[in-house]
Design a protein around this motif. Structure first.
Motif, short mmCIF file in Angstrom:
data_model
loop_
_atom_site.label_atom_id
_atom_site.label_comp_id
_atom_site.label_asym_id
_atom_site.label_seq_id
_atom_site.Cartn_x
_atom_site.Cartn_y
_atom_site.Cartn_z
N ASN A 18 0.88 -1.16 0.00
CA ASN A 18 0.00 0.00 0.00
C ASN A 18 0.92 1.22 0.00
O ASN A 18 1.53 1.53 1.03
N ARG A 19 1.06 1.87 -1.15
CA ARG A 19 2.01 2.98 -1.29
C ARG A 19 1.32 4.23 -1.82
O ARG A 19 0.51 4.15 -2.74
N PHE A 94 6.80 7.08 -6.66
CA PHE A 94 6.45 6.76 -5.29
C PHE A 94 6.71 7.96 -4.41
O PHE A 94 7.73 8.65 -4.57
N GLU A 95 5.80 8.24 -3.49
CA GLU A 95 6.01 9.29 -2.49
C GLU A 95 7.16 8.84 -1.58
O GLU A 95 7.25 7.66 -1.25
N PRO A 96 8.01 9.77 -1.17
CA PRO A 96 9.05 9.40 -0.21
C PRO A 96 8.41 8.91 1.10
O PRO A 96 7.36 9.39 1.49
N ASN A 97 9.05 7.93 1.71
CA ASN A 97 8.51 7.40 2.98
C ASN A 97 8.56 8.40 4.09
O ASN A 97 9.26 9.21 4.31
#
Length: 97
Positions: A18-19, A94-97
């Motif tokens: 889930n990203r 992808f969004e940075p964590n």
């Protein structure tokens, strides 16, 4: 007992991701969520923005694509992104964590 066995199989053979992502080629950049279910010989994904804007896609193992079971998480998610781009025409980061 059977439920315990199924639960053990599910947890060992199936991975879920889930990203948060940013769609970059459909007008202005927009936020969405990528949800992926990774099975031993296939995977299925949904990019979800809202109930009217979502996209589902997936891939089965073939001799041509070499499968995905040998890939680590990051390489697998890069494969998902590549398949999405080629089969659906949607690019995302992808969004940075």
């Amino acid at each position: 007992m059977i439920l315990g066995m199924l639960s053990h199989f599910w947890s060992g053979a199936v991975r879920e991701y889930n990203r948060d992502i940013i769609i970059t080629n459909q007008g202005l950049p927009s936020r969405a969520v990528l949800k992926v279910i990774r099975l031993p010989s296939s995977w299925y994904a949904v990019i979800w923005q809202d109930p009217q804007r979502y996209l589902s896609f997936g891939q089965d193992r073939t001799a041509r694509n070499g499968g995905h079971e040998h890939l680590g998480d990051d390489d697998f998610l890069d494969r998902v992104r590549l398949v999405c781009c080629f089969t659906q025409g949607v690019n995302f980061e992808f969004e940075p964590n």
